[in-house]
Design an enzyme around this catalytic site. Structure first.
Site, mmCIF file in Angstrom:
data_model
loop_
_atom_site.group_PDB
_atom_site.id
_atom_site.type_symbol
_atom_site.label_atom_id
_atom_site.label_comp_id
_atom_site.label_asym_id
_atom_site.label_seq_id
_atom_site.Cartn_x
_atom_site.Cartn_y
_atom_site.Cartn_z
ATOM 1 N N ASN A 6 0.855 -1.185 0.000
ATOM 2 C CA ASN A 6 0.000 0.000 0.000
ATOM 3 C C ASN A 6 0.895 1.240 0.000
ATOM 4 O OD1 ASN A 6 -1.888 1.957 0.401
ATOM 5 N ND2 ASN A 6 -2.496 1.314 2.465
ATOM 6 N N TRP A 7 1.031 1.842 -1.191
ATOM 7 C CA TRP A 7 1.940 2.989 -1.316
ATOM 8 C C TRP A 7 1.356 4.250 -0.687
ATOM 9 C CZ3 TRP A 7 3.972 2.838 -7.120
ATOM 10 C CH2 TRP A 7 4.678 1.659 -7.320
ATOM 11 N N LYS A 8 0.100 4.192 -0.276
ATOM 12 C CA LYS A 8 -0.563 5.375 0.310
ATOM 13 C C LYS A 8 -0.254 6.599 -0.552
ATOM 14 C CE LYS A 8 -0.451 3.225 4.832
ATOM 15 N NZ LYS A 8 -0.539 3.381 6.271
ATOM 16 N N HIS A 90 -9.883 1.066 4.609
ATOM 17 C CA HIS A 90 -8.632 1.323 5.331
ATOM 18 C C HIS A 90 -8.897 2.364 6.422
ATOM 19 C CE1 HIS A 90 -4.587 2.608 6.273
ATOM 20 N NE2 HIS A 90 -4.180 1.471 5.742
ATOM 21 N N GLU A 160 -5.969 -4.885 10.524
ATOM 22 C CA GLU A 160 -5.054 -3.758 10.698
ATOM 23 C C GLU A 160 -5.374 -3.021 11.990
ATOM 24 O OE1 GLU A 160 -2.983 -2.538 6.980
ATOM 25 O OE2 GLU A 160 -4.647 -1.164 7.229
ATOM 26 N N GLY A 166 1.904 2.485 10.933
ATOM 27 C CA GLY A 166 2.824 3.609 10.735
ATOM 28 C C GLY A 166 3.886 3.739 11.803
ATOM 29 N N SER A 208 2.828 -1.827 10.545
ATOM 30 C CA SER A 208 4.257 -1.846 10.868
ATOM 31 C C SER A 208 4.924 -3.196 10.622
ATOM 32 C CB SER A 208 4.484 -1.381 12.309
ATOM 33 O OG SER A 208 4.036 -0.047 12.430
ATOM 34 N N GLY A 229 2.630 -0.945 4.451
ATOM 35 C CA GLY A 229 2.593 0.474 4.106
ATOM 36 C C GLY A 229 3.990 1.027 3.897
HETATM 37 P P1 PGA Z 1 2.323 0.627 7.802
HETATM 38 O O1 PGA Z 1 0.876 0.739 7.143
HETATM 39 O O2 PGA Z 1 2.950 -0.626 7.258
HETATM 40 O O3 PGA Z 1 3.018 1.880 7.393
HETATM 41 O O4 PGA Z 1 2.085 0.520 9.286
HETATM 42 C C1 PGA Z 1 0.072 -0.381 6.984
HETATM 43 C C2 PGA Z 1 -1.217 0.064 6.337
HETATM 44 O O5 PGA Z 1 -1.811 1.025 6.854
HETATM 45 O O6 PGA Z 1 -1.628 -0.466 5.303
#
Ligand code: PGA
Length: 246
Positions: A6-8, A90, A160, A166, A208, A229
Site C-alpha cells: 500500500n503505497w498510500k 482502510h 489492521e 505507521g 508496521s 505500508g
Molecule cells: P504501515 O501501514 O505498514 O506503514 O504501518 C500499513 C497500512 O496502513 O496499510
C-alpha cells in the site's frame, strides 16, 4: 503468501513508481504474489499494459457507480486501468469519513467490476476486557452481511489494528496476539460464510510490518500475507522484507 504494497500517498514520481514495479516483478515467485496499490494516476500508468505476475489494487473506490461527482474514482475506472483488487475501509479512509455502511457499498462496487475487495478491519486500541474482539467482529459482520454467500467468499480480510499502523516493528503486534486474532477472524468468518468457504478466505495482517518482524509474524500465526505500508516504498527495505518470507 500474498503481499499487498500500500503505497498510500508516499510515492508521487513516476521514476520511483517504475523502480518499485520492476522490483515487485523480481520478487514475485511461485510462493509470493505481490499486489501493488499505487496512487490512482500511477496505477493507471503502470497497470494498463501490465503483462507480469504483479497485480494492482485501488487504494479505495467511489461508493457510487459514477456521474456528476468531481474527484471520485469509480471501481469501473480502476478496473479499466488494470486493477484487479481494491483496498476498502482502510483506517485512513475511515478517518476521512467512511462508515461501515459506506464500506459495505464500496465492496459491492468493487465486486461488481471484478475487483477483489481487501476489507480492512481493526481496533483502535487494545483493552483488557476483549472489547477489541467485538470491534473486529462488528467490522466483519457489517461489511459482509449485505453480500451474497458467493460474494462473501471473494473478500480478502486485512486485520489492521490502528495502534500498530505507521510505527516500527517493535510497536507492531506480536506473533502470539496475531495468531489469536487470526483464529478469531476465522471463527467469525465461519459464522458468516457457509460450508468450507471461510477456510478458503485469505486473512492478511497490516501494521508496521518490516523486515525485522515479517518472518516471525507469519510463523504459526495462520495468516496468508501482509498489507505493507511504509516499508513497501523503500526498495531495499521492501526487498529485504519479501525475502524474509520466500
Ligand atoms: P504501515 O501501514 O505498514 O506503514 O504501518 C500499513 C497500512 O496502513 O496499510
Amino acid at each position: 503468501m500474498l503481499i499487498v504494497a500500500n503505497w498510500k500517498a508516499y510515492v508521487d514520481d513516476f521514476a520511483k513508481a517504475k523502480k518499485l514495479f520492476a522490483l515487485a516483478k523480481r520478487l514475485t515467485s511461485k510462493d509470493i504474489r505481490v499486489v501493488l496499490a499505487p496512487p490512482a494516476p500511477l496505477l493507471g500508468t503502470l497497470a494498463t499494459r501490465n503483462k507480469s505476475n504483479v497485480a494492482f489494487a485501488a487504494q479505495d473506490v467511489s461508493l457510487t457507480a459514477g456521474g456528476a461527482l468531481t474527484g471520485e474514482v469509480t471501481a469501473g475506472a480502476y478496473a479499466a486501468a488494470g486493477a484487479t483488487y481494491a483496498i476498502i475501509g482502510h483506517s485512513e479512509r475511515r478517518a476521512a469519513g467512511d462508515t461501515d455502511a459506506i464500506v459495505a457499498e464500496k465492496i459491492v462496487q468493487a465486486l461488481s467490476h471484478g475487483l477483489t475487495p481487501i476489507l480492512c478491519v481493526g481496533e483502535t486500541e487494545r483493552d483488557g476486557e476483549g472489547k477489541y474482539l467485538s470491534v473486529v467482529r462488528e467490522g466483519l459482520t457489517l461489511a459482509l452481511s449485505p453480500l451474497t454467500q458467493k460474494e462473501r467468499a471473494e473478500v480478502i480480510i486485512a486485520y489492521e489494528p490502528l495502534w500498530a499502523i505507521g510505527k516500527t516493528a517493535a510497536a507492531a503486534i506480536g506473533p502470539s496476539d496475531l495468531s489469536e486474532m487470526a483464529l478469531y477472524i476465522r471463527k467469525v468468518l465461519s459464522e458468516l460464510l457457509s460450508g468450507k468457504n471461510s477456510a478458503r478466505s485469505l486473512v492478511l495482517y497490516g501494521g508496521s510490518v518490516e523486515p525485522e518482524n515479517a518472518r516471525a509474524l507469519t510463523e504459526h500465526s495462520g495468516i496468508d500475507g501482509f498489507l505493507v505500508g511504509h516499508a513497501s516504498v523503500e526498495p531495499d527495505t521492501f526487498s529485504l522484507l519479501v525475502k524474509q518470507l520466500a
